[in-house]
Structures are given as C-alpha cells and as structure tokens.
Motif scaffolding. Structure first.
Motif, PDB file in Angstrom:
ATOM      1  N   UNK A   1     -17.877-100.739  87.101  1.00 18.17           N
ATOM      2  CA  UNK A   1     -16.486-101.306  87.097  1.00 18.17           C
ATOM      3  C   UNK A   1     -16.724-102.699  86.945  1.00 18.17           C
ATOM      4  N   UNK A   2     -17.242-103.080  87.576  1.00 21.61           N
ATOM      5  CA  UNK A   2     -17.743-104.680  87.486  1.00 21.61           C
ATOM      6  C   UNK A   2     -18.183-105.178  86.078  1.00 21.61           C
ATOM      7  N   UNK A   3     -19.086-104.444  85.490  1.00 17.51           N
ATOM      8  CA  UNK A   3     -19.248-104.603  84.267  1.00 17.51           C
ATOM      9  C   UNK A   3     -18.341-104.713  83.303  1.00 17.51           C
ATOM     10  N   UNK A   4     -17.328-103.461  83.287  1.00 19.29           N
ATOM     11  CA  UNK A   4     -16.282-103.226  82.542  1.00 19.29           C
ATOM     12  C   UNK A   4     -15.340-104.475  82.678  1.00 19.29           C
ATOM     13  N   UNK A   5     -15.127-104.755  83.797  1.00 19.88           N
ATOM     14  CA  UNK A   5     -14.106-105.712  83.984  1.00 19.88           C
ATOM     15  C   UNK A   5     -14.551-107.042  83.395  1.00 19.88           C
ATOM     16  N   UNK A   6     -15.649-107.595  83.782  1.00 15.46           N
ATOM     17  CA  UNK A   6     -16.481-108.776  83.177  1.00 15.46           C
ATOM     18  C   UNK A   6     -16.103-108.620  81.406  1.00 15.46           C
ATOM     19  N   UNK A   7     -16.539-107.514  80.899  1.00 10.85           N
ATOM     20  CA  UNK A   7     -16.515-107.566  79.496  1.00 10.85           C
ATOM     21  C   UNK A   7     -14.783-107.656  78.953  1.00 10.85           C
ATOM     22  N   UNK A   8     -14.087-106.887  79.885  1.00 13.86           N
ATOM     23  CA  UNK A   8     -12.819-106.955  79.413  1.00 13.86           C
ATOM     24  C   UNK A   8     -11.965-108.339  79.482  1.00 13.86           C
ATOM     25  N   UNK A   9     -12.368-109.413  80.420  1.00 16.10           N
ATOM     26  CA  UNK A   9     -11.734-110.258  80.536  1.00 16.10           C
ATOM     27  C   UNK A   9     -12.459-111.600  79.837  1.00 16.10           C
ATOM     28  N   UNK A  10     -13.570-111.311  79.390  1.00 14.38           N
ATOM     29  CA  UNK A  10     -14.180-112.382  78.621  1.00 14.38           C
ATOM     30  C   UNK A  10     -13.396-113.184  77.615  1.00 14.38           C
ATOM     31  N   UNK A  11     -13.086-114.481  78.134  1.00 10.07           N
ATOM     32  CA  UNK A  11     -12.284-115.154  77.140  1.00 10.07           C
ATOM     33  C   UNK A  11     -11.000-115.197  76.925  1.00 10.07           C
ATOM     34  N   UNK A  12     -10.390-114.250  77.853  1.00 10.80           N
ATOM     35  CA  UNK A  12      -8.765-113.969  77.968  1.00 10.80           C
ATOM     36  C   UNK A  12      -8.341-115.109  78.958  1.00 10.80           C
ATOM     37  N   UNK A  13      -7.254-115.537  78.618  1.00  9.20           N
ATOM     38  CA  UNK A  13      -6.504-116.368  79.832  1.00  9.20           C
ATOM     39  C   UNK A  13      -4.950-115.794  79.954  1.00  9.20           C
ATOM     40  N   UNK A  14      -4.543-116.496  81.125  1.00 10.90           N
ATOM     41  CA  UNK A  14      -3.284-115.833  81.308  1.00 10.90           C
ATOM     42  C   UNK A  14      -2.802-114.484  81.371  1.00 10.90           C
ATOM     43  N   UNK A  15      -1.632-113.997  81.078  1.00  5.26           N
ATOM     44  CA  UNK A  15      -0.995-112.943  81.339  1.00  5.26           C
ATOM     45  C   UNK A  15      -2.193-111.638  80.404  1.00  5.26           C
ATOM     46  N   UNK A  16      -2.602-112.103  79.467  1.00  7.24           N
ATOM     47  CA  UNK A  16      -3.571-111.323  78.801  1.00  7.24           C
ATOM     48  C   UNK A  16      -4.768-110.776  79.635  1.00  7.24           C
ATOM     49  N   UNK A  17      -5.122-111.807  80.405  1.00  8.42           N
ATOM     50  CA  UNK A  17      -6.330-111.580  81.389  1.00  8.42           C
ATOM     51  C   UNK A  17      -5.902-110.432  82.214  1.00  8.42           C
ATOM     52  N   UNK A  18      -4.610-110.781  82.862  1.00  7.38           N
ATOM     53  CA  UNK A  18      -4.335-109.604  84.013  1.00  7.38           C
ATOM     54  C   UNK A  18      -4.154-108.527  83.286  1.00  7.38           C
TER      55      UNK A  18
ATOM     56  N   UNK B   1      -5.971-104.813  84.703  1.00  7.32           N
ATOM     57  CA  UNK B   1      -5.180-103.595  84.804  1.00  7.32           C
ATOM     58  C   UNK B   1      -5.659-102.387  84.017  1.00  7.32           C
ATOM     59  N   UNK B   2      -5.731-102.690  82.548  1.00 10.38           N
ATOM     60  CA  UNK B   2      -6.218-101.901  81.546  1.00 10.38           C
ATOM     61  C   UNK B   2      -7.647-101.006  82.164  1.00 10.38           C
ATOM     62  N   UNK B   3      -8.485-101.954  82.383  1.00  6.01           N
ATOM     63  CA  UNK B   3      -9.590-101.593  82.896  1.00  6.01           C
ATOM     64  C   UNK B   3      -9.750-100.586  83.932  1.00  6.01           C
ATOM     65  N   UNK B   4      -8.785-100.800  85.018  1.00  4.86           N
ATOM     66  CA  UNK B   4      -8.751-100.073  86.244  1.00  4.86           C
ATOM     67  C   UNK B   4      -8.226 -98.714  85.780  1.00  4.86           C
ATOM     68  N   UNK B   5      -7.314 -98.763  84.833  1.00  2.00           N
ATOM     69  CA  UNK B   5      -6.636 -97.335  84.345  1.00  2.00           C
ATOM     70  C   UNK B   5      -7.315 -96.781  83.006  1.00  2.00           C
ATOM     71  N   UNK B   6      -8.448 -97.212  82.769  1.00  2.00           N
ATOM     72  CA  UNK B   6      -9.072 -96.545  81.588  1.00  2.00           C
ATOM     73  C   UNK B   6      -9.690 -95.202  81.856  1.00  2.00           C
ATOM     74  N   UNK B   7      -9.538 -94.434  80.756  1.00  2.00           N
ATOM     75  CA  UNK B   7     -10.268 -93.256  80.901  1.00  2.00           C
ATOM     76  C   UNK B   7     -11.302 -92.996  81.869  1.00  2.00           C
ATOM     77  N   UNK B   8     -12.282 -93.872  81.379  1.00  2.00           N
ATOM     78  CA  UNK B   8     -13.553 -93.855  82.244  1.00  2.00           C
ATOM     79  C   UNK B   8     -13.513 -94.077  83.755  1.00  2.00           C
ATOM     80  N   UNK B   9     -12.474 -95.026  84.037  1.00  2.00           N
ATOM     81  CA  UNK B   9     -12.582 -95.299  85.514  1.00  2.00           C
ATOM     82  C   UNK B   9     -11.533 -94.604  86.219  1.00  2.00           C
ATOM     83  N   UNK B  10     -10.542 -94.118  85.545  1.00  2.00           N
ATOM     84  CA  UNK B  10      -9.498 -93.291  86.242  1.00  2.00           C
ATOM     85  C   UNK B  10      -9.992 -91.881  86.395  1.00  2.00           C
TER      86      UNK B  10
END
Lengths: 195, 195
Positions: B68-85, B89-98
């Motif tokens: 999960x940590x890895x997925x999270x790091x990859x997902x937020x890389x370079x993103x800011x503000x609302x996109x980052x949030x 959220x998307x990672x936590x409810x991705x098919x793999x994690x959920x």
DNA sequence: TTTTCTTGATTGATCAGTCAATCAAAACTA
DNA sequence: TAGTTTTGATTGACTGATCAATCAAGAAAA
C-alpha cells in the motif's frame, strides 16, 4: 456460602468479566480460565451456566449490543430531524460507550462476525436499525439520495473513529471525535440548503 | 526436486499464503499448518525460513503495508492540492487494495496491533505518513484547523469503509465507497470557499 | 562429497470441556 | 425444635484435542 438465586448474579459477573477480558486483550482470543478468574469462580462454573465458550462470548456480545441499543432508543425518543441525528452521534461518543474497553470489545466482535454467522446476524440487525434511524431523521432535511449517502457516511465515520480509538490513534477524546461527525452532518445540511 | 536459490521463492509463497489465510479467516488466528499447506510446504520449512509464527505474521503485515505504501507513493508523486488528496483516496479504493481478503487482513492486523508493540509501531508509522500526506495537500486549500480536521475525517472514513467492507455491509463496491470519501472532501472544500 | 533444501515424527504446552464429589442452605418431617 | 433429606452451587482433577516448535535424517543439486 452458597445461597439460592446465584444464577443471575454469576451470569452477570461472567458476562462483565468476559467483556473486560475481551476489551483488554482486544480480541476474542481469551481463555475461559481468564474470564472465570476475573469473575471469581472456576472454569467449571462458567461451563455450568453457559454451556460452552461460544455461548458465553455470544452472550457478552449480546449484552454490549443491548446496552448500546437501549441507550440509543432512549436518546432518540420523541426527537426528529437534526436533533435526532445529533442524539445518535452523542450516544455513540458518550463516556459509557466510548470507553476504551468497550470500543476494543466492539472491534473484536466485528472481527469475529466475519466467520460466525450468528454474530454477523446480530451485528447486521444493529447496523440496519442504526441506518434506518439515521435515514428517518435525515430524509426531511435533504434529498433521498443525499440522505442515504449521509447516513452511510455517518455510520462509517463512527466505525472509523472507533477503530482509531482502539488503536489509541486519532482524536484522543470522545468530544472531538463526536465533533468531527457533527461537522460532517452540518456540512451535508448546509450543502443541501444552498442547492 | 530441491534447487538452489529457493529461499526468496519460498518466503514469498509463505507470505502470500499467510495473507490469504488471514484474509479468509478474518483474524490472525490461523495455524502454521494451514499457511504451510497453502504454500505447498511443510510447517517445518516455514519455521526454517521465518523462525517462528510471529515472525512470519509480522513479515506478512509488513508486506501488505509496503504494498500500500508503494502504491501511495507512486500515486501522489508530483501531485499537489486536491488532485493529491484524490489520488490518496483512489489508491485506498483501488481494486488491488480494496479486495476483500486484503481488507480483512488489514482489520486483523489492526486488532493484533492492540497488544503487539512492534505491530502498533508499524501501523503508527503508516498512519502518520498518510496523515502528513493528506495535511500537506489540504493546507493550501483551507485553514489549518480545518485541514487537520479534514485529514482526520478522511482517514477515519477510509477505516470505517474498510470495516464495513470486511463485514460485507455498507457500500458494496469500491467505486461508491471511494465516491463517498470524495464527496466528503468536496464538501469541506466548498464550505471553505464560501466562508 | 559437501551444501542446500526439505520433511516426518515427536515433544511440550495450552485449553475447552467433562465428571464425580463436596458443601451449605432450604425444605421437609417427626 | 431437632434431625433428615433434597437441591442448587461449586470445584479440583482429569481428558482429549490442537498446535507451535524442534530435530535428526533424507534427497537432490553443486
């Protein structure tokens, strides 16, 4: 010093001991010997009154559930709309219900319910009652679909805050945990008014 | 047919088997024999590579967490503000994690963390990282106190929806669970803009 | 032959559940 | 009232099952 009429006293003591043991350990993985010891009786007596470990554990869960259910019923009696929702939230974060041991016991029961059909049934009944309670109170305040989502969200928030309480993470006190849910409710209501 | 270099293969197989077993059972109360059986080896081999049951279970948890940590790091890389949030959220409810098994495993680890200091430490680290991740992204969007509360709320909502997923209660699919959290985020942002 | 991988068999501990026996109040009887 | 029986309450000791952990030995590559 055996007297007549010990049964209800022992049953209650064993149930209380079970809840405490479960709450401290944080799981249903407690021994009969531990529970009986806390209640000040032998394991044989626990078996005598409850039949088996499962029965005692289920009785303990039913007790926790009934306790919250009763508080909830009393709290919402006669209340409508937003007041009713606030009452539901207040009960869930009341000192009695938000105690660490009770919260931990809840979590343990949740886990157990995953592979115990009767336990899952009990929880399902409680969850449904909570949900319809919330829905009934929210419907006058917002569109149907929004009310459903809000009810879902409030219930999930409460569960989430319970978990975090069990882990000693998140908001430290009941008050701020409750305030967080209240805030969510207010946001939903405000958003609805301005639409 | 023993070959050289089996160690990493067996370790991985045992960890996967452990996660699956824990996920199916919904608790850490699984036997070495069950895990070893799923991995197609003897219990003795599991002990050989991991030392003891606790070590294997901790390794399994670390694996879930790292994933999960890895997925999270990859997902937020370079993103800011609302996109980052939204990415969090998307990672936590991705098919793999959920996935139900993974979610159940999470719940089991949460429970265990209540009486295992090293496990609690691991979870705490993850929770802190998530929190500061959210806070960093939310701060430009709203007042400090509000951002803190929003981060708290999002984290609690995610946990709550995970529980309900494990119990097969609540929103049935990852999409609507994720949408519920997104909705909460939007409400907070809108409320802030209109203040 | 040596090294790596692998296991069957065994051990020791823990526990739920059982049972026959004890104890003391209560109910009954003379 | 004094003695006797009944009954509920209670336990210690035992049993059987489960399981983590160990170990010495075997099998297949290197």
């Amino acid at each position: 010093m055996p007297k007549i009429g010990m049964e209800p006293i022992r049953r209650r003591a064993l149930i209380d001991a079970a809840i405490l043991a479960i709450g401290e350990r944080g799981s249903l993985d407690v021994t009969m010997s531990d529970i009986a010891g806390r209640a000040g009786v032998s394991t044989a007596l626990a078996h005598h009154y409850f039949g088996g470990k499962e029965d005692l554990l289920h009785a303990a869960m039913r007790h926790v559930l009934a306790e919250l259910g009763g508080d909830l019923r009393r709290a919402v009696a006669g209340k409508q709309g937003i007041e009713r929702v606030e009452a539901v939230i207040a009960v869930n974060f009341s000192p009695k219900q938000f105690q660490p041991e009770i919260v931990s016991a809840w979590l343990a029961f949740y886990v157990e319910a995953q592979h115990s059909t009767p336990l899952r049934r009990l929880l399902r009944i409680y969850a449904r009652r909570l949900h319809s309670n919330l829905l009934y109170a929210l419907r006058p305040l917002m569109a149907d679909a929004v009310a459903r989502r809000a009810a879902e969200g409030i219930a999930a928030l409460i569960d989430g805050l319970y978990i975090r309480r069990a882990l000693k993470d998140g908001p430290p006190d009941a008050a701020s945990a409750g305030a967080l849910v209240q805030d969510y409710l207010e946001l939903q209501v405000k958003a609805e008014r301005s639409s």
